[in-house]
Design an enzyme around this catalytic site. Structure first.
Site, PDB file in Angstrom:
ATOM      1  N   ASP A   1     -74.026  53.314  18.882  1.00 33.44           N
ATOM      2  CA  ASP A   1     -73.118  53.013  17.914  1.00 33.44           C
ATOM      3  C   ASP A   1     -72.401  51.545  18.030  1.00 33.44           C
ATOM      4  O   ASP A   1     -71.953  50.943  16.773  1.00 33.44           O
ATOM      5  CB  ASP A   1     -71.828  53.784  17.758  1.00 33.44           C
ATOM      6  CG  ASP A   1     -72.363  55.429  17.753  1.00 33.44           C
ATOM      7  OD1 ASP A   1     -73.211  55.614  16.623  1.00 33.44           O
ATOM      8  OD2 ASP A   1     -71.870  56.287  18.363  1.00 33.44           O
TER       9      ASP A   1
ATOM     10  N   ASP B   1     -70.155  54.809   4.899  1.00 34.70           N
ATOM     11  CA  ASP B   1     -68.458  54.648   5.127  1.00 34.70           C
ATOM     12  C   ASP B   1     -68.240  53.429   3.989  1.00 34.70           C
ATOM     13  O   ASP B   1     -67.039  53.060   3.977  1.00 34.70           O
ATOM     14  CB  ASP B   1     -68.456  53.467   6.442  1.00 34.70           C
ATOM     15  CG  ASP B   1     -68.872  54.365   7.624  1.00 34.70           C
ATOM     16  OD1 ASP B   1     -68.986  55.460   7.419  1.00 34.70           O
ATOM     17  OD2 ASP B   1     -68.881  53.993   8.806  1.00 34.70           O
TER      18      ASP B   1
HETATM   19  C1  BGC Z   1     -76.416  50.256  13.207  1.00 37.47           C
HETATM   20  C2  BGC Z   1     -77.802  49.982  12.694  1.00 37.47           C
HETATM   21  C3  BGC Z   1     -78.813  51.223  12.942  1.00 37.47           C
HETATM   22  C4  BGC Z   1     -78.305  52.362  13.023  1.00 37.47           C
HETATM   23  C5  BGC Z   1     -78.944  53.648  13.176  1.00 37.47           C
HETATM   24  C6  BGC Z   1     -76.085  51.864  12.888  1.00 37.47           C
HETATM   25  O1  BGC Z   1     -74.968  51.852  13.474  1.00 37.47           O
HETATM   26  O2  BGC Z   1     -75.538  49.369  12.462  1.00 37.47           O
HETATM   27  O3  BGC Z   1     -78.382  48.690  13.059  1.00 37.47           O
HETATM   28  O4  BGC Z   1     -80.076  50.981  12.387  1.00 37.47           O
HETATM   29  O5  BGC Z   1     -76.796  52.567  13.369  1.00 37.47           O
HETATM   30  O6  BGC Z   1     -79.102  53.550  14.913  1.00 37.47           O
END
Ligand code: BGC
Length: 587
Positions: free
Chosen positions: A525, A305
């Protein structure tokens, strides 16, 4: 496709009595792929002379060939003359050693192999130097140590406890081809603990290095070395098939600048860029570059992103600062410089998804920003192996019941509220088109795309079985025909109704290196309400099912599941729904 050894006439051998080491060598040049004006080659060098402490290989292309990217040596080209200089880690080579370096190139017209090679200025003729020792038996025709196919089998079979010796495996065009994927034991255990979850628990998922502490490991997650050590074990248990492990590099200062759920620990205004370099990228590169991991194919997904936010979201203060300070661009360049320098590391830069960059106003400017950013790295376009789309998103891979060219009573589907004048209706068509656009902006023609298919399956009973017969309006037709059941394509948090997508798979379609599971299914998420935490994660109302949305989702409801934990934490209810709605279905 396979050149034999090159026996040049008139070889010069350094004087045996001089202080200079006697140089003698044999070189095998083997194309690994060739097509469409692009090609790759491995060059295997055998040291038949005295031990070398560093070496420089030179040769001349007979036709119009150009080296576009190279690995395990510093490659440069002037006119037809190519130079490859040793790296710090492979400069010293004992008598009798052989090692392989490689490159990708471009050409038009003929693509004949070069016929003469020299090491340190001495032409390689396959003869030992003066004072040959009886242990070196030069063979007049060398058997290449590398199979000339795009998927190269490493010549080294590592064992978990021993640092591999001999030449490192070549940097291949597609690190997924012919390889198995690393199974993260921590994710796998959580998936297997859910009802029915063991059916998918052996899939390879991304390992997210989402904060500085994640490098060495935290109380809840093992660190980078521990994953790599485990990967070496899985690789050794797997015969000669190479193993690909995927890391997500995700910690830029002002991370997730257009949202809150995945805000991180570093801030641009608090010296975040310098900390990103020295406390985050440098230690990661030091670990990935450890020789004991060199037989692994290490894929890095670079900063989800980040660059797309500079194109579309600079009306938000944190993104404006990321742009005006140059921190995102400089951070990505720094990461690419460090990662590309490691021969067995592959870099894939984030390219958003079709519901973000699929409009003309975003598509071209994004490709240009990616090109200008990567052009500014030390190795230029060579520092990127490809791009990834749909990371942690839900965009359908393929909309089977209509395309961007479909019309309803003469009205284009582009005019529906769902498509909203986008040029793409699904992720694969977007990824393929974006790849071509990137090549036209200067990226190497062999770059490949990854698509995160971990959660874009959209199966289950709500999936339309065919195109709708309702043609009363273009909206009615599209809404009843689309398999992507989100309320709005701008919705991104813990989407209700989603299913697991295509299982990880190499080379599934033209231009696509692999379908991958980068977002580990079952990991949230973002929290659906404010939850205090020490990871810098905020509360984004796009994760709140009661929120009415913002301008980026057309002020629609969010479609998020309730009761979600903070981003990255295990969200059992979501995993169960993803499993139930998987497409293809899980049996
Ligand atoms: C989070 C991370 C996480 C990743 C995988 C992201 O949205 O910010 O902390 O490791 O997702 O789940």
């Amino acid at each position: 496709m396979l050149a034999g050894s090159l026996l040049a006439a008139g070889a010069l051998i350094a004087s045996p009595t001089s202080a200079n080491a006697a140089v003698a060598c044999e070189v095998t040049y083997a194309k690994t792929w060739d097509g469409g004006g692009g090609f790759g080659a491995n060059v295997t060098i055998k040291n038949l002379g005295d031990a070398l402490s560093n070496w420089t290989l030179t040769f001349a292309f007979p036709n119009s060939q150009r080296v576009t990217s190279g690995w395990t040596a510093e490659w440069s080209q002037s006119g037809a003359n190519v130079t490859a200089r040793s790296m710090s880690y492979n400069g010293s080579q004992a008598k009798g050693a052989s090692w392989t370096i490689g490159f990708n190139g471009s050409y038009s017209g003929s693509n004949n192999n070069p016929t003469s090679f020299a090491i340190n200025g001495v032409t390689c003729n396959g003869q030992p130097g003066p004072n040959p020792t009886p242990t070196v038996t030069p063979t007049p025709s060398v058997t290449p140590t590398v199979t000339p196919t795009p998927s190269v089998t490493p010549t080294v079979t590592p064992t978990p406890t021993v640092t591999p010796t001999g030449p490192p495996p070549a940097h291949v065009d597609n690190p997924y081809a012919g390889a198995t994927g690393y199974v993260n034991p921590d994710w796998s255990a959580k998936a297997a603990a859910e009802p029915g979850g063991s059916a998918v628990a052996q899939n390879s998922t991304g390992v997210w290095i989402d904060r500085i502490a994640a490098i060495n490991g935290t109380s809840t997650a093992r660190g980078v070395r521990a994953h790599l050590d485990e990967a070496v074990k899985q690789d050794a248990a797997n015969g000669s098939t190479p193993l690909t492990i995927q890391f997500v590099v995700y910690n830029l200062p002002n991370r997730d600048c257009s949202a809150l759920a995945s805000n991180g620990e570093l801030k641009i205004s608090e010296n975040g860029l310098a900390r990103y370099k020295t406390e985050y990228i440098d230690p990661i590169a030091a670990i990935l570059g450890d020789a004991k991991y060199r037989a692994l194919r290490i894929v890095t997904v670079v900063e989800i992103d980040s660059l797309p936010n500079l194109v579309t979201n600079t009306n938000l203060a944190a993104c404006a600062e990321a742009k005006s300070s140059g921190a995102y661009v400089e951070g990505v360049q720094y990461a690419l410089n460090k990662l590309h320098a490691i021969g067995n590391v592959y870099t894939y830069v984030d390219a958003g998804h079709h519901g973000w960059l699929g409009w003309d106003s975003n598509f071209g400017p994004s490709a240009q920003l990616f090109a200008s950013t990567v052009r500014g790295t030390t190795a230029g376009f060579a520092s990127v192996d490809g791009f990834i789309t749909n990371t942690a998103n839900y965009s359908a891979l393929i909309e089977p019941h209509f395309t961007i060219n479909s019309t309803v009573n003469g009205t284009s589907v582009r005019q529906s509220k769902w498509v909203d004048w986008n040029y793409y209706v699904d992720e694969q068509s977007y990824a393929q088109a974006f790849r071509q656009r990137l090549v036209s902006e200067g990226f190497n023609s062999n770059i490949g795309m990854l698509i995160d298919t971990s959660r874009n399956g959209w199966g289950g009973s709500a999936r339309p079985a065919g195109p709708s017969t309702d043609t009363s309006s273009v909206d009615a037709f599209v809404n009843k025909s689309r398999v992507d059941r989100r309320i709005h394509a701008g919705n991104w948090c813990n989407q209700s109704g989603a299913g697991l997508g295509e299982r990880p798979k190499a080379s599934p379609a033209a231009g696509i290196d692999a379908y991958v599971w980068i977002k580990p299914p079952g990991e949230s998420d973002g929290a659906s309400k404010e939850i205090p935490n020490d990871e810098g994660k905020g509360f984004d109302r796009m994760c709140d099912p009661t929120y009415g949305g913002n301008e980026r989702n057309g002020n629609n409801p969010t479609g998020a599941l309730p009761d979600a934990p903070i981003a990255g934490q295990w969200f059992s209810a979501q995993f169960r729904e993803l499993l139930a709605n998987a497409y293809p279905a899980v049996r």
